[in-house]
Design a protein around this motif. Structure first.
Motif, PDB file in Angstrom:
ATOM      1  N   SER A  61       0.884   3.894  -3.152  1.00  0.00           N
ATOM      2  CA  SER A  61       0.106   5.093  -2.816  1.00  0.00           C
ATOM      3  C   SER A  61       0.493   6.325  -3.640  1.00  0.00           C
ATOM      4  O   SER A  61      -0.405   7.091  -4.031  1.00  0.00           O
ATOM      5  CB  SER A  61       0.193   5.385  -1.318  1.00  0.00           C
ATOM      6  OG  SER A  61       1.524   5.517  -0.897  1.00  0.00           O
ATOM      7  N   ILE A  78       0.839  -1.206   0.000  1.00  0.00           N
ATOM      8  CA  ILE A  78       0.000   0.000   0.000  1.00  0.00           C
ATOM      9  C   ILE A  78       0.872   1.255   0.000  1.00  0.00           C
ATOM     10  O   ILE A  78       0.615   2.216  -0.735  1.00  0.00           O
ATOM     11  CB  ILE A  78      -0.950  -0.001   1.214  1.00  0.00           C
ATOM     12  CG1 ILE A  78      -2.032  -1.073   1.047  1.00  0.00           C
ATOM     13  CG2 ILE A  78      -1.614   1.370   1.402  1.00  0.00           C
ATOM     14  CD1 ILE A  78      -2.870  -1.304   2.285  1.00  0.00           C
ATOM     15  N   PHE A 129      -2.576   7.369   3.201  1.00  0.00           N
ATOM     16  CA  PHE A 129      -2.388   6.002   2.713  1.00  0.00           C
ATOM     17  C   PHE A 129      -1.163   5.354   3.357  1.00  0.00           C
ATOM     18  O   PHE A 129      -1.171   4.161   3.675  1.00  0.00           O
ATOM     19  CB  PHE A 129      -2.253   5.997   1.193  1.00  0.00           C
ATOM     20  CG  PHE A 129      -3.558   5.870   0.471  1.00  0.00           C
ATOM     21  CD1 PHE A 129      -4.103   4.621   0.207  1.00  0.00           C
ATOM     22  CD2 PHE A 129      -4.270   6.993   0.074  1.00  0.00           C
ATOM     23  CE1 PHE A 129      -5.321   4.494  -0.447  1.00  0.00           C
ATOM     24  CE2 PHE A 129      -5.479   6.878  -0.574  1.00  0.00           C
ATOM     25  CZ  PHE A 129      -6.020   5.627  -0.838  1.00  0.00           C
TER      26      PHE A 129
END
Length: 500
Positions: free
Chosen positions: A114, A110, A136
């Motif tokens: 991001s 992630i 994020f």
């Protein structure tokens, strides 16, 4: 023969009480969301709320990314308890270690993607990009916390500690919404909001851990992996993961095809009634969360499994049918009050068809949970893969031919096939009553209620006739389907309530 732990944790009264706790724990967060979401939108704006909704969605989908291990821990601990193993730290240590590693992997992923999401995928103003990017990144850092919390919940579920889980879910779910809404009055910065969200998750996890330590002899986090336990958990969890991927796709693909074939307005007219009927699922979800560990524990006792299975289906039918019947009968009035005349014209029949399907689907969740609880998630996963292959072309054809009505019919056909197949499979493994004829009869009754709703009768007459029919229904249930112990338990509880 059930051992002491199995008898205690599969006791009927304990299961009924825990279903009640589980159901109540979902009410407050639901109400909190209804109150908080308009406040959040008003305070932080639609653009930031859209980002927040995506972050919420990602947290919700972490259950798909855990390879089914959060469900595996319940199954593996159930096997330990059936075998009379006192020290279950090897099981908890193996699975929590895997979840920490997988959470760290997906959290890192992630963080790495991001910048691409913020700059190239989301249509964000320049002033918001850094704020959302750091949000994020914080979410990625907090991913292992969410994964571990699922495992700790699984430990408590195994020991039927749903009262504790319910209290934590009620407070945690409420703070997820109310807490963020309150913070939004002082700060609209996304970074502050996502930090608050992760802190709430961390507090929930810490509370789960505190309660788990009282149940587990030995350490929960040993960071030692037993290869035999790991293989068993993976063999079970991989099929859970397949179902976790397929089911959401089957649940949402109708809306994507409607958007591709019809119009965006058609999606709205379909989605609004669809989202309403999802609330019916609170009943079977509350039941099946309690049943999965119970079926796992009672797996070597056909008699006990049969009793739990039959009683759970009966309870689901008794609770869901009246709600489904009322929603079908008053569909026009509900849509008019909620969304206006345009939705009455476009969505009434869609809503009524979806409710019939939802009734059957609620019952199907019991054999689905039973089969998985016996340690055969491969059966349900393969069934859903087969359903998916057949469902998509039927869905496409019916939407092209009948519009959103076709989508509703396709869903109803799929859930009916799913219920029949799951019940057939479960019946080969159990000697309990599946209430097939009762389900078919009540499905026919719902169709009859639809035709009755098309007659032009006043609202007062509708209410009076509904009260009378509900009286007949519950009288039939009381006299024909409830045993003496259940009646005595109900009357005892009612007496205590009336004396307060």
């Amino acid at each position: 023969m059930l051992n002491k732990s199995q008898k205690k944790l599969t006791d009927g009264r304990l299961l009924v009480r825990n279903v009640g706790f589980n159901f109540l724990s979902k009410i407050f967060p639901l109400l909190a969301g209804v109150i908080s979401i308009p406040l959040l939108i008003s305070n932080i704006g639609t653009e930031k709320f859209g980002v927040l909704a995506i972050l919420w969605l990602l947290i919700g989908y972490f259950g798909i990314l855990d390879f089914g291990f959060s469900k595996s821990i319940v199954y593996e601990l159930g096997k330990d308890l059936r075998a009379g193993i006192g020290d279950i730290s090897e099981t908890t240590g193996t699975i929590t270690t895997v979840l920490i590693l997988s959470g760290s992997f997906f959290g890192t992923l992630i963080i790495l993607v991001s910048p691409y999401l913020v700059k190239d995928v989301f249509q964000l103003g320049t002033s918001m990009q850094n704020e959302v990017l750091y949000s994020f990144i914080i979410l990625g850092i907090g991913t292992p916390v969410t994964m571990i919390t699922s495992a700790l919940r699984g430990i408590l579920e195994t020991f039927q500690e749903f009262k504790k889980i319910s209290v934590i879910d009620t407070l945690g779910g409420g703070f997820n919404y109310l807490g963020l809404a309150a913070i939004s009055f002082f700060s609209t910065n996304m970074i502050v909001l996502i930090i608050a969200l992760i802190i709430i998750k961390l507090l929930i996890g810490a509370t789960f851990y505190f309660y788990c330590k009282k149940l587990v002899s030995g350490s929960i986090f040993t960071f030692k992996m037993n290869t035999e336990k790991l293989k068993s958990a993976f063999d079970f969890g991989k099929w859970i993961a397949v179902s976790n991927v397929i089911n959401p796709i089957m649940g949402q693909i109708d809306r994507y095809i409607i958007g591709a074939v019809l119009t965006m307005s058609a999606i709205t007219f379909y989605t609004a009634p669809f989202d309403m009927i999802q609330k019916i699922n609170l009943i079977p979800i509350s039941i099946t969360a309690v049943l999965f560990p119970a079926f796992t524990l009672a797996g070597n006792s056909v008699k006990k499994s049969s009793l739990i299975f039959s009683n759970s289906i009966l309870a689901t039918i008794i609770l869901v049918f009246p709600l489904a019947g009322i929603l079908i009968f008053f569909a026009e009035e509900i849509l008019f009050i909620w969304l206006g005349q345009e939705f009455v014209d476009e969505s009434t029949l869609v809503l009524q068809i979806l409710i019939v399907g939802a009734f059957v689907n609620c019952i199907a969740k019991i054999p689905f949970t039973f089969i998985q609880g016996l340690g055969q998630p491969n059966v349900t996963a393969k069934l859903h893969l087969g359903e998916f292959v057949g469902y998509v072309p039927i869905l496409w054809f019916l939407i092209n031919t009948y519009g959103i009505l076709g989508a509703a019919f396709a869903r109803a056909i799929r859930v009916f096939v799913d219920w029949f197949a799951l019940t057939f499979i479960a019946n080969k493994k159990i000697h309990g009553k599946s209430f097939i004829l009762e389900t078919l009869a009540l499905t026919g009754a719902l169709i009859a209620i639809y035709f009755a709703s098309t007659f032009s009768i006043g609202l007062v007459m509708k209410v009076i006739s509904t009260v009378m029919l509900m009286g007949v229904y519950f009288s039939l249930v009381w006299n024909q389907y409830l045993d003496q112990d259940t009646k005595a338990l109900f009357l005892n509880k009612l007496s205590k309530i009336l004396k307060r």
